[in-house]
Write a protein that holds these residues in place. Structure first.
Motif, mmCIF file in Angstrom:
data_model
loop_
_atom_site.group_PDB
_atom_site.id
_atom_site.type_symbol
_atom_site.label_atom_id
_atom_site.label_comp_id
_atom_site.label_asym_id
_atom_site.label_seq_id
_atom_site.Cartn_x
_atom_site.Cartn_y
_atom_site.Cartn_z
ATOM 1 N N VAL A 1 14.354 -12.715 5.169
ATOM 2 C CA VAL A 1 15.708 -13.098 4.374
ATOM 3 C C VAL A 1 15.866 -12.253 3.445
ATOM 4 O O VAL A 1 15.269 -11.743 2.847
ATOM 5 N N LYS A 2 17.193 -11.977 3.243
ATOM 6 C CA LYS A 2 17.667 -10.833 2.289
ATOM 7 C C LYS A 2 17.448 -11.722 0.879
ATOM 8 O O LYS A 2 17.827 -12.566 0.646
ATOM 9 N N ARG A 3 17.033 -10.861 -0.082
ATOM 10 C CA ARG A 3 17.159 -10.956 -1.507
ATOM 11 C C ARG A 3 18.134 -10.260 -2.051
ATOM 12 O O ARG A 3 18.262 -8.757 -1.807
ATOM 13 N N TYR A 4 18.622 -10.862 -3.188
ATOM 14 C CA TYR A 4 19.839 -10.011 -3.952
ATOM 15 C C TYR A 4 19.147 -9.261 -5.184
ATOM 16 O O TYR A 4 17.753 -9.863 -5.674
ATOM 17 N N GLU A 5 19.764 -8.274 -5.645
ATOM 18 C CA GLU A 5 19.134 -7.337 -6.610
ATOM 19 C C GLU A 5 18.702 -8.070 -7.810
ATOM 20 O O GLU A 5 17.519 -7.920 -8.423
ATOM 21 N N GLU A 6 19.255 -9.365 -8.428
ATOM 22 C CA GLU A 6 18.877 -9.777 -9.524
ATOM 23 C C GLU A 6 17.501 -10.673 -9.097
ATOM 24 O O GLU A 6 16.649 -10.858 -10.061
ATOM 25 N N GLU A 7 17.384 -10.890 -7.981
ATOM 26 C CA GLU A 7 15.885 -11.452 -7.715
ATOM 27 C C GLU A 7 14.738 -10.549 -7.726
ATOM 28 O O GLU A 7 13.530 -10.984 -7.516
ATOM 29 N N THR A 8 15.186 -9.145 -7.304
ATOM 30 C CA THR A 8 14.100 -8.420 -6.844
ATOM 31 C C THR A 8 13.600 -7.650 -8.046
ATOM 32 O O THR A 8 12.722 -6.804 -8.026
ATOM 33 N N ASN A 9 14.343 -7.328 -9.137
ATOM 34 C CA ASN A 9 13.985 -6.867 -10.224
ATOM 35 C C ASN A 9 12.587 -7.406 -10.870
ATOM 36 O O ASN A 9 12.368 -8.599 -11.551
ATOM 37 N N LEU A 10 11.587 -6.367 -10.983
ATOM 38 C CA LEU A 10 10.531 -6.641 -11.620
ATOM 39 C C LEU A 10 10.008 -5.681 -12.850
ATOM 40 O O LEU A 10 10.857 -4.648 -12.716
ATOM 41 N N ARG A 11 9.456 -6.218 -13.722
ATOM 42 C CA ARG A 11 9.106 -5.350 -14.920
ATOM 43 C C ARG A 11 7.727 -5.000 -15.084
ATOM 44 O O ARG A 11 6.953 -5.913 -14.851
ATOM 45 N N CYS A 12 7.416 -3.667 -15.037
ATOM 46 C CA CYS A 12 5.884 -3.356 -14.802
ATOM 47 C C CYS A 12 5.605 -2.287 -16.009
ATOM 48 O O CYS A 12 6.184 -1.388 -16.180
ATOM 49 N N HIS A 13 4.530 -2.597 -16.541
ATOM 50 C CA HIS A 13 4.220 -1.782 -17.566
ATOM 51 C C HIS A 13 2.488 -1.304 -17.292
ATOM 52 O O HIS A 13 1.739 -1.895 -17.002
ATOM 53 N N ILE A 14 2.716 0.248 -17.094
ATOM 54 C CA ILE A 14 1.363 0.962 -16.462
ATOM 55 C C ILE A 14 0.749 1.341 -17.984
ATOM 56 O O ILE A 14 1.010 2.028 -18.536
ATOM 57 N N LEU A 15 -0.487 0.859 -17.984
ATOM 58 C CA LEU A 15 -1.377 1.107 -19.011
ATOM 59 C C LEU A 15 -2.509 2.374 -18.663
ATOM 60 O O LEU A 15 -3.291 1.880 -17.633
ATOM 61 N N LEU A 16 -2.443 3.354 -19.224
ATOM 62 C CA LEU A 16 -3.320 4.446 -18.774
ATOM 63 C C LEU A 16 -4.394 4.837 -19.824
ATOM 64 O O LEU A 16 -3.838 5.562 -20.935
ATOM 65 N N ASP A 17 -5.661 4.686 -19.768
ATOM 66 C CA ASP A 17 -6.682 4.896 -20.696
ATOM 67 C C ASP A 17 -6.747 6.447 -20.578
ATOM 68 O O ASP A 17 -7.236 7.241 -19.672
ATOM 69 N N ARG B 1 8.130 -11.589 -19.409
ATOM 70 C CA ARG B 1 7.008 -11.971 -18.429
ATOM 71 C C ARG B 1 7.014 -10.536 -17.499
ATOM 72 O O ARG B 1 7.992 -10.068 -16.859
ATOM 73 N N SER B 2 5.930 -10.002 -17.273
ATOM 74 C CA SER B 2 5.733 -8.670 -16.554
ATOM 75 C C SER B 2 4.524 -8.501 -15.955
ATOM 76 O O SER B 2 3.405 -9.462 -16.015
ATOM 77 N N LEU B 3 4.512 -7.394 -15.008
ATOM 78 C CA LEU B 3 3.253 -7.088 -14.346
ATOM 79 C C LEU B 3 2.691 -5.970 -15.301
ATOM 80 O O LEU B 3 3.256 -4.907 -15.563
ATOM 81 N N VAL B 4 1.287 -6.235 -15.901
ATOM 82 C CA VAL B 4 0.606 -5.303 -16.582
ATOM 83 C C VAL B 4 -0.568 -4.551 -15.561
ATOM 84 O O VAL B 4 -1.279 -5.323 -15.058
ATOM 85 N N VAL B 5 -0.273 -3.442 -15.277
ATOM 86 C CA VAL B 5 -1.048 -2.325 -14.458
ATOM 87 C C VAL B 5 -2.132 -1.569 -15.333
ATOM 88 O O VAL B 5 -1.465 -0.769 -16.150
ATOM 89 N N ILE B 6 -3.295 -1.917 -15.405
ATOM 90 C CA ILE B 6 -4.305 -0.970 -16.379
ATOM 91 C C ILE B 6 -5.112 -0.119 -15.603
ATOM 92 O O ILE B 6 -5.673 -0.503 -14.435
ATOM 93 N N HIS C 1 1.620 -12.810 -18.345
ATOM 94 C CA HIS C 1 1.764 -11.900 -17.845
ATOM 95 C C HIS C 1 0.905 -11.598 -16.521
ATOM 96 O O HIS C 1 -0.216 -12.402 -16.630
ATOM 97 N N GLU C 2 1.197 -11.257 -15.449
ATOM 98 C CA GLU C 2 0.227 -10.795 -14.366
ATOM 99 C C GLU C 2 -0.338 -9.401 -14.697
ATOM 100 O O GLU C 2 0.155 -8.643 -15.139
ATOM 101 N N VAL C 3 -1.707 -9.412 -14.291
ATOM 102 C CA VAL C 3 -2.427 -8.200 -14.486
ATOM 103 C C VAL C 3 -3.202 -7.696 -13.219
ATOM 104 O O VAL C 3 -3.728 -8.566 -12.608
ATOM 105 N N LEU C 4 -3.014 -6.226 -13.095
ATOM 106 C CA LEU C 4 -3.865 -5.806 -12.060
ATOM 107 C C LEU C 4 -4.658 -4.664 -12.892
ATOM 108 O O LEU C 4 -4.229 -4.110 -13.541
ATOM 109 N N LEU C 5 -5.891 -4.964 -12.852
ATOM 110 C CA LEU C 5 -6.881 -3.929 -13.577
ATOM 111 C C LEU C 5 -7.565 -3.298 -12.414
ATOM 112 O O LEU C 5 -8.573 -3.679 -11.644
ATOM 113 N N PHE C 6 -7.300 -1.974 -12.483
ATOM 114 C CA PHE C 6 -7.869 -0.869 -11.601
ATOM 115 C C PHE C 6 -9.093 -0.187 -12.353
ATOM 116 O O PHE C 6 -8.858 0.438 -13.319
#
Length: 304
Positions: free
Chosen positions: A72-88, A182-187, A213-218
């Motif tokens: 099913v199609k999703r519309y632009e306002e539904e697809t926008n995600l905010r992602c913060h990339i944290l780099l050591d 609320r964001s996705l935080v990628v470390i 926040h959702e978190v992805l720790l690499f």
């Protein structure tokens, strides 16, 4: 040369992360079309799998004709995600020294995720840190903003190894307070801070989750040497990249105790991430970038 298995020394030599990231991501997506992961199609940003009982009004029949699956199609306002990339960017991330492996890997991975986020019309921010925040951009999805992030990453690629300690825990606490939506935080980090007092890191990660926040720790490592301690049994002088402290040792004399100490810390880190519902991904710099992109897409699809 397989763009998805780039030699890290060649990444540094080529020096254009924006071009390499685009090639890597496009090749990765093409590969997904030929794999069992049909759910991650080129249209994954604007579509989601149809669930029985939903209205059929928004089914995309063109995609069904190509994939034999109902989306099913999703519309632009539904697809926008905010992602913060944290780099050591602390000194330990510049190991191994011959290609600044962990840093080069992290810069290339961050550039690839940035391009992928732009491709999905999602907003992205870059934050680099050692014992303090060094670069912090706004959270935007415009091409000019993404180009600026790529330039910042290229600048780091050209930078020689600094003598900087890391403060992962304090930086994460600080950013947890500064990220209001609320964001996705990628470390991307080797997490080499306060191994003796791991609770400081665990508390910081819990702070992100507490703020929803959702978190992805690499967890970026050179697994062969940093976990297995696979050095030849001859005298070595090991140098702490963050303090400059030196020690001479025969690997066989300390391998067993080293593996136990480091293994225990990594195991605690994995368990705590599991408890906090943080995605913990082992990012071995020898294994290429597919695990990073796949982990991101899996998290992205769950957040829809």
């Amino acid at each position: 040369m397989n763009i998805r298995q780039l030699d890290l020394a060649k990444v540094r030599e080529f020096g254009n992360l924006e071009f390499l990231a685009k090639q890597l991501v496009e090749g990765f997506i093409t590969g997904l079309h030929k794999s069992p992961f049909h759910g991650f199609s080129v249209e994954f940003a604007e579509h989601q799998l149809y669930n029985t009982g939903e209205s059929t009004r928004n089914i995309d029949w063109k995609v069904f004709a190509k994939t034999d699956r109902l989306y099913v199609k999703r519309y632009e306002e539904e697809t926008n995600l905010r992602c913060h990339i944290l780099l050591d960017t602390s000194s330990s991330m510049y190991y191994p020294e011959e290609n600044y492996g962990k840093m080069t890997f992290s810069l290339m991975a961050a550039a690839s995720l940035t391009y992928l986020l732009q491709r999905q019309k999602d907003a992205v921010s870059l934050c680099t840190f050692s014992d303090a925040i060094e670069i912090q951009t706004a959270v935007k999805s415009t091409p000019s903003h993404v180009h600026k992030i790529m330039q910042e990453l290229n600048g780091l690629l050209q930078k020689s190894r600094p003598l900087q300690k890391t403060s992962v825990a304090s930086i994460i606490h600080l950013l947890a307070e500064k990220i209001h939506k609320r964001s996705l935080v990628v470390i991307f980090s080797d997490m080499f801070e306060n191994i003796e007092d791991a609770d400081l890191i665990f508390s910081a990660l819990q702070h992100l989750r507490h703020n929803l926040h959702e978190v992805l720790l690499f967890h970026v490592t050179d697994k062969k040497t940093e976990e297995s301690f696979a050095f030849e049994n001859r005298p070595y002088e090991f140098i702490d990249l963050e303090s400059g402290e030196k020690i001479k040792v025969q690997p066989d004399q300390v391998r067993e105790s080293y593996q136990k100490f480091v293994g225990d810390f990594y195991q605690k880190l994995k368990l705590k991430c599991g408890q906090y519902k943080i995605d913990f991904i082992e990012a071995d710099i020898a294994q290429g970038f597919d695990p990073v992109l796949m982990a991101y897409l899996a998290k992205h699809s769950k957040m829809r």
